[in-house]
Motif scaffolding. Structure first.
Motif, PDB file in Angstrom:
ATOM      1  N   GLY A  94     -30.791  40.237   1.387  1.00  0.00           N
ATOM      2  CA  GLY A  94     -29.664  40.077   2.778  1.00  0.00           C
ATOM      3  C   GLY A  94     -29.321  38.537   2.788  1.00  0.00           C
ATOM      4  N   ILE A  95     -30.168  37.708   2.574  1.00  0.00           N
ATOM      5  CA  ILE A  95     -29.942  36.264   2.839  1.00  0.00           C
ATOM      6  C   ILE A  95     -29.041  35.966   1.693  1.00  0.00           C
ATOM      7  N   ILE A  96     -29.107  36.351   0.493  1.00  0.00           N
ATOM      8  CA  ILE A  96     -27.940  36.034  -0.509  1.00  0.00           C
ATOM      9  C   ILE A  96     -26.687  36.507   0.165  1.00  0.00           C
ATOM     10  N   MET A  97     -26.413  37.817   0.540  1.00  0.00           N
ATOM     11  CA  MET A  97     -25.488  38.179   1.089  1.00  0.00           C
ATOM     12  C   MET A  97     -24.758  37.505   2.117  1.00  0.00           C
ATOM     13  N   LEU A  98     -25.652  37.125   3.098  1.00  0.00           N
ATOM     14  CA  LEU A  98     -25.073  36.211   4.279  1.00  0.00           C
ATOM     15  C   LEU A  98     -24.683  34.841   3.606  1.00  0.00           C
ATOM     16  N   ALA A  99     -25.472  34.144   2.843  1.00  0.00           N
ATOM     17  CA  ALA A  99     -24.979  33.000   2.185  1.00  0.00           C
ATOM     18  C   ALA A  99     -23.811  33.312   1.627  1.00  0.00           C
ATOM     19  N   SER A 100     -23.360  34.382   0.950  1.00  0.00           N
ATOM     20  CA  SER A 100     -22.207  34.568   0.191  1.00  0.00           C
ATOM     21  C   SER A 100     -21.001  34.708   1.021  1.00  0.00           C
ATOM     22  N   LEU A 101     -21.277  35.578   2.199  1.00  0.00           N
ATOM     23  CA  LEU A 101     -20.269  35.740   3.257  1.00  0.00           C
ATOM     24  C   LEU A 101     -19.972  34.177   3.808  1.00  0.00           C
ATOM     25  N   VAL A 102     -20.969  33.366   4.015  1.00  0.00           N
ATOM     26  CA  VAL A 102     -20.732  32.026   4.446  1.00  0.00           C
ATOM     27  C   VAL A 102     -19.780  31.272   3.670  1.00  0.00           C
ATOM     28  N   ALA A 103     -19.862  31.307   2.239  1.00  0.00           N
ATOM     29  CA  ALA A 103     -19.323  30.519   1.160  1.00  0.00           C
ATOM     30  C   ALA A 103     -17.898  31.268   1.354  1.00  0.00           C
ATOM     31  N   LEU A 104     -17.554  32.457   1.299  1.00  0.00           N
ATOM     32  CA  LEU A 104     -16.315  33.027   1.432  1.00  0.00           C
ATOM     33  C   LEU A 104     -15.540  32.632   2.434  1.00  0.00           C
ATOM     34  N   SER A 105     -16.176  32.774   3.623  1.00  0.00           N
ATOM     35  CA  SER A 105     -15.643  32.373   5.036  1.00  0.00           C
ATOM     36  C   SER A 105     -15.087  30.961   4.928  1.00  0.00           C
TER      37      SER A 105
ATOM     38  N   PRO B 250     -17.394  46.546 -13.714  1.00  0.00           N
ATOM     39  CA  PRO B 250     -18.271  47.592 -13.695  1.00  0.00           C
ATOM     40  C   PRO B 250     -19.375  47.676 -15.057  1.00  0.00           C
ATOM     41  N   ILE B 251     -18.510  47.358 -16.132  1.00  0.00           N
ATOM     42  CA  ILE B 251     -19.207  47.426 -17.571  1.00  0.00           C
ATOM     43  C   ILE B 251     -20.231  46.134 -17.632  1.00  0.00           C
ATOM     44  N   VAL B 252     -19.613  45.086 -17.250  1.00  0.00           N
ATOM     45  CA  VAL B 252     -20.382  43.831 -17.427  1.00  0.00           C
ATOM     46  C   VAL B 252     -21.605  43.782 -16.462  1.00  0.00           C
ATOM     47  N   LEU B 253     -21.596  44.491 -15.318  1.00  0.00           N
ATOM     48  CA  LEU B 253     -22.684  44.460 -14.396  1.00  0.00           C
ATOM     49  C   LEU B 253     -23.783  45.336 -15.044  1.00  0.00           C
ATOM     50  N   SER B 254     -23.176  46.506 -15.444  1.00  0.00           N
ATOM     51  CA  SER B 254     -24.290  47.500 -15.820  1.00  0.00           C
ATOM     52  C   SER B 254     -24.688  47.047 -17.316  1.00  0.00           C
ATOM     53  N   ALA B 255     -23.965  46.354 -18.065  1.00  0.00           N
ATOM     54  CA  ALA B 255     -24.520  45.906 -19.267  1.00  0.00           C
ATOM     55  C   ALA B 255     -25.674  44.930 -19.149  1.00  0.00           C
ATOM     56  N   GLY B 256     -25.980  44.362 -17.971  1.00  0.00           N
ATOM     57  CA  GLY B 256     -27.117  43.521 -17.721  1.00  0.00           C
ATOM     58  C   GLY B 256     -28.459  44.301 -17.721  1.00  0.00           C
TER      59      GLY B 256
ATOM     60  N   ILE C 211     -21.838  41.143 -10.299  1.00  0.00           N
ATOM     61  CA  ILE C 211     -21.612  41.222  -8.855  1.00  0.00           C
ATOM     62  C   ILE C 211     -20.718  39.960  -8.269  1.00  0.00           C
ATOM     63  N   TYR C 212     -20.750  38.893  -8.623  1.00  0.00           N
ATOM     64  CA  TYR C 212     -19.894  38.064  -7.875  1.00  0.00           C
ATOM     65  C   TYR C 212     -18.459  38.246  -8.580  1.00  0.00           C
ATOM     66  N   GLY C 213     -18.396  38.393  -9.830  1.00  0.00           N
ATOM     67  CA  GLY C 213     -17.081  38.719 -10.497  1.00  0.00           C
ATOM     68  C   GLY C 213     -16.497  39.926  -9.558  1.00  0.00           C
ATOM     69  N   TRP C 214     -16.987  40.793  -9.311  1.00  0.00           N
ATOM     70  CA  TRP C 214     -16.625  42.037  -8.708  1.00  0.00           C
ATOM     71  C   TRP C 214     -16.221  41.676  -7.129  1.00  0.00           C
ATOM     72  N   ALA C 215     -17.123  40.955  -6.689  1.00  0.00           N
ATOM     73  CA  ALA C 215     -17.002  40.922  -5.348  1.00  0.00           C
ATOM     74  C   ALA C 215     -15.665  40.015  -4.852  1.00  0.00           C
TER      75      ALA C 215
ATOM     76  N   VAL D  37     -11.012  46.934  -2.117  1.00  0.00           N
ATOM     77  CA  VAL D  37     -11.858  45.976  -1.516  1.00  0.00           C
ATOM     78  C   VAL D  37     -13.341  45.455  -1.562  1.00  0.00           C
ATOM     79  N   PRO D  38     -13.513  44.532  -2.023  1.00  0.00           N
ATOM     80  CA  PRO D  38     -14.833  44.506  -2.442  1.00  0.00           C
ATOM     81  C   PRO D  38     -15.861  44.463  -1.417  1.00  0.00           C
ATOM     82  N   GLU D  39     -15.779  44.924  -0.384  1.00  0.00           N
ATOM     83  CA  GLU D  39     -16.772  44.799   0.937  1.00  0.00           C
ATOM     84  C   GLU D  39     -17.957  45.573   0.392  1.00  0.00           C
TER      85      GLU D  39
END
Lengths: 210, 671
Positions: free
Chosen positions: A161-172, B593-599, B625-629, B664-666
């Motif tokens: 959860g903390i990582i997600m929050l930090a990611s949100l802050v960075a995105l924002s 998706p394939i990068v993430l699952s390959a890990g 995860i971050y590439g995806w997001a 959207v990568p929500e």
């Protein structure tokens, strides 16, 4: 979510005109992302349910070494529980600021939430360390293994959860998380509140009722 | 007039909207639409469904070879084709493969391909997560099977009863591969179940109420809900076992005071819903096939749906019938006996409804119909032997004998697999635009039916005579010889029938080359997927249909005259959608998706061997995860394209076109 909100209304009206019902663009009216998070949290309930059950089964079983319940420092854990509880409040404030478009304030509350979560984790690290010093390692006995696994899993969830929050802050901060994406913050908030509620259960069942 | 949607999925208003066209294939992200790249990066539910099918069939051959090794070893007494150690690994992996890598993903193949089509959607709710599920399953399955080359596979049975699966009794790494492999495929199933649940709940076409959905869609929904709640339980059990084996945690060691029933309870709380997870998709398939070839609507649709839901609920309350011999106490035994008897009721309702659907119908016994009827017959046999297990005293006699093996093969092979083959023959023309050969298909069916009954029928007798499961050989003179030999002959007949199926796929494809594709509706069918061209165009529906009744497609073709007689109103060609839509936006392909699952497999190897591998896997996962997001969902280069300037136009039509794309990568930061 200004834009989409407008769209949703229009869509909902279009849909209602089409099939004579008051539905939204999705059949349930919730976005896919939010509904997906709810379903995921439903699944998580059984994960923690199983962990708590395992602990309850083993809480008094130790061939050697102390039981977790002999080592609890209830005042200390109460304080860290309170800290985690307060992080839900800051999370709500973050979502509300994001919805209102006050992105700066939203970031502040998100950072605050993450810091409160990190404080809780620091407390857990301290607690684990002191338990190990008092002779209860992870493999010492059944109760210890079950205790560390349960609380450790919860700790991992808070950390995610903390990582997600930090990611949100960075995105924002980089301008990628505007008011229109307030729902993203809300969905992370759902997760955060869930993890919080689980801790209330753990604190009550594991620490208080012994 | 083409329907143009930015939001390819949820938006199912059926509004006719004209917006400037945007040609397909302008993605700045991975761009290939053909060749292997298009498969690796696809997020199209149909391509993913096809990949699920082929991967599952590959594992089916692996699991089938393992079955043949088992039957060869048991063909004659005191045989020594394999050692006892190897035999343990082979039967364990046979079960694990068939359950987790064959039937579940094969059902996922049908669910992926058909679910959006049957509810009138353009894709699933989370297309990239769908691709992730597939790759995760594939890599998990490969990871699990690499254990054969790395010191031996798991040898504790698919149920992996602890403490027998502790390091003391199973020192090889096989069980570590088992726990980690199943955790990886478990992630695949969990993500997929969330995805499909949301798809059904959120993305139905206008007018497609829940009680108008095809029975297959309903059964898949029940299965996904079961998965959502059953998977965390097995995940937990596997994690406890993994921690015990890798980090010496104390969970299952009786010397430390552990409860030996903890594992059994956790496993079967997952394991019994799992049984219904395996069978219900096939029930759904058969419920689609039988009405079409009886030319009647399904009998008692609400009963079909609610009995499926009832099975889903009651499936949670019968798990301890797997544990009657474990000493759970008379009250538990009585309670679970009763609940097990009760769960036969909704299953029986289904069987009677299939029979009633056929009753008085105009039956045509095409290959899919033969397989469907085969399921009804064979599953009934398996169901009846299942009811005998609910009688606890009798079950105590049968526990761990071949009678049990006979029972669950009748329900899983005679039930689940027969249904899946019915589905292959039924939907093949929809997927590929040509039929599978009827003559070879019928040969396949009859040979498989005979081989199946020869293989598993005699196991009832062997079990009642007292032959134990899981033993690698038996002595001469116990009276087991003849039936074991018959069973082995039957197993090889099944193998031949599978070869016929493969030959059928091959020859029918060759024959179809150069021929025009079959029409959209080759069987004169009832549900929405038959209303669109075969093979299905990338965008599924030219125009999202507005649904007004159950069996929507059928009611558009047929009506009743004043005497209540069915008359044709329109030909299928008049009703079906024509291909050639342009300007429909689809979710963009993605590498992540394939990068993430390959890990994930690397993390698995890392936990077993060296944490450096885990670090590598961790890097892949985090990058994924971050590439995806961060993958632009709203950027200019995204297929959002030139409609962007309309984003703030409040007029209704443009709102439809400019709504945010669904991927959207929500969800992404969740992982």
């Amino acid at each position: 979510m200004a834009d989409t909100a407008t769209h949703d209304v229009t869509l909902g009206e279009a849909f209602a005109a089409e099939v004579g019902s008051g539905h939204h663009a999705t059949n349930t009216g919730y976005t896919n992302e939010k509904l997906g998070m709810w379903v995921f949290l439903g699944s998580e309930c059984l994960l923690f349910g199983g962990l708590i059950t395992t602990y309850l089964l083993y809480q008094d079983r130790a061939v050697e070494g102390p039981l977790p319940k002999d080592l609890y420092d209830i005042p200390f854990t109460s304080v860290s529980s309170f800290v985690l509880l307060m992080s839900s409040l800051t999370m709500v404030l973050a979502v509300s600021s994001q919805v209102q478009g006050d992105l700066r304030r939203a970031r502040t509350w998100l950072v605050g939430t993450a810091l409160l979560g990190a404080t809780f984790i620091a407390g857990q690290v301290y607690e684990f360390t002191s338990f190990v010093k008092e002779g209860m390692g992870y493999t010492t006995n059944l109760a210890a293994s079950a205790f560390y696994t349960l609380t450790g899993f919860h700790g991992v969830h808070v950390t995610v959860g903390i990582i997600m929050l930090a990611s949100l802050v960075a995105l924002s901060a980089s301008g990628r998380l505007g008011q229109d994406r307030a729902e993203t913050v809300e969905i992370v908030g759902l997760y955060w509140h869930f993890v919080d509620v689980v801790w209330i259960l753990i604190f009550t069942i594991v620490y208080l009722i012994t | 007039m083409a329907l143009t949607e930015e939001r390819p999925l949820a938006l199912t208003t059926g509004d006719e909207v004209t917006v400037d066209h945007e040609p397909l294939g302008v993605f700045r992200r991975p761009t290939a639409t053909e060749g292997w790249r298009s498969w690796v990066t696809t997020v199209d539910h149909k391509k993913i469904g096809i990949m699920y099918g082929y991967a599952a069939f590959f594992f089916f051959l692996v699991g089938g070879l393992e079955a043949l090794v088992i039957r060869t070893q048991l063909a004659v007494p005191d045989n020594s084709v394999v050692s006892a150690e190897l035999y343990n690994q082979v039967y364990t992996m046979h079960g694990v493969t068939m359950v987790f890598l064959v039937i579940m993903p094969m059902a996922a193949a049908f669910a992926n391909y058909l679910l959006p089509l049957q509810i009138g959607a353009r894709d699933v709710a989370f297309p990239r997560m769908n691709a992730f599920s597939f790759w995760c399953f594939l890599f998990g399955g490969i990871f699990l099977n690499t254990s054969w080359f790395l010191g031996g596979a798991a040898d504790g049975g698919w149920f992996a009863y602890s403490p027998n699966t502790g390091v003391v009794f199973s020192p090889s790494h096989g069980l570590d591969f088992f726990t980690l492999g199943l955790l990886i495929t478990g992630i695949a199933s969990l993500v997929s179940s969330i995805n499909l649940t949301v798809t059904v709940l959120n993305m139905r076409a206008p007018g497609m109420t829940l009680m108008r959905m095809p029975v297959f869609t309903w059964m898949v929904l029940v299965v996904q809900v079961l998965l959502v709640f059953a998977l965390p339980v097995i995940t937990l059990a596997l994690i406890l076992l993994l921690f015990e084996r890798l980090y010496d945690a104390q969970f299952f060691n009786p010397e430390a005071g552990a409860d030996p029933l903890l594992w059994e309870n956790l496993f079967w709380i997952f394991g019994h819903p799992e049984v219904y997870i395996l069978i219900l998709p096939s029930f759904g398939i058969v419920s689609e096939v039988i009405p079409v070839f009886s030319r009647k609507p399904i009998f008692g649709y609400p009963f079909m749906v609610f009995s499926g839901i009832a099975i889903g609920f009651m499936g949670w309350g019968v798990w301890a019938h797997h544990m009657f011999a474990s000493g759970i106490g008379p009250i538990s035994v009585a309670a679970f006996s009763l609940s097990t008897m009760f769960i036969a009721v909704p299953t029986g309702v289904k069987i009677l409804n299939w029979l009633a659907t056929m009753w008085g119908g105009k039956l045509t016994f095409t290959t899919p119909m033969l397989f469907a009827v085969g399921l009804v017959a064979m599953f009934t046999v398996g169901g009846l032997s299942g009811v005998t297990h609910s009688v606890a005293p009798s079950d105590t006699q049968q526990t761990d004998t071949y009678y049990i093996v006979a029972h669950f093969h009748y329900v899983l092979f005679g039930g689940a697999l027969m249904g899946l083959f019915a589905g292959f023959y039924f939907w093949w023309p929809k997927v590929y635009g040509h039929f599978l050969g009827e003559r070879l298909g019928k040969a396949h069916f009859w040979l498989m039916l005979i081989g199946f009954n020869l293989t598993f029928g005699p196991m009832h007798i062997l079990g009642l005579q007292g032959m134990s499961r899981r033993i690698y050989t038996y002595d001469d003179g116990l009276g087991f010889n003849m039936w074991n030999f018959v069973s082995t002959v039957g197993a090889f007949l099944i193998a031949v029938s599978i070869l016929l199926f493969m030959a059928n796929v091959w020859t029918s494809r060759r024959k179809a080359k150069g021929q025009p594709a079959v029409g959209p509706d080759p069987w004169d069918s009832r549900s929405l997927e038959w209303m669109i061209p075969s093979p299905v165009p990338e965008y599924n529906f030219d125009e999202i249909p507005v649904v007004t009744s159950r069996d929507e497609f059928w009611t558009r073709k047929y009506g009743e005259d004043e005497n209540g007689k069915v008359v044709r109103l329109h030909s299928a060609d008049e009703v079906c959608q024509k291909p050639g839509a342009t300007g429909i936006h689809l979710p963009s392909p993605s590498y992540w998706p394939i990068v993430l699952s390959a890990g994930l497999p690397f993390i698995g190897y890392g936990l077993i061997y060296s944490l450096w591998w885990a670090a590598l896997g961790g890097v892949l996962v985090i990058a994924g995860i971050y590439g995806w997001a961060l993958e632009p969902a709203d950027d200019d280069e995204n297929p959002h394209g030139h409609d962007d300037h309309d984003d703030h136009d409040p007029s209704g039509d443009d709102a439809v076109a400019a709504d945010e794309p669904v991927d959207v990568p929500e969800e992404a930061p969740v992982g």
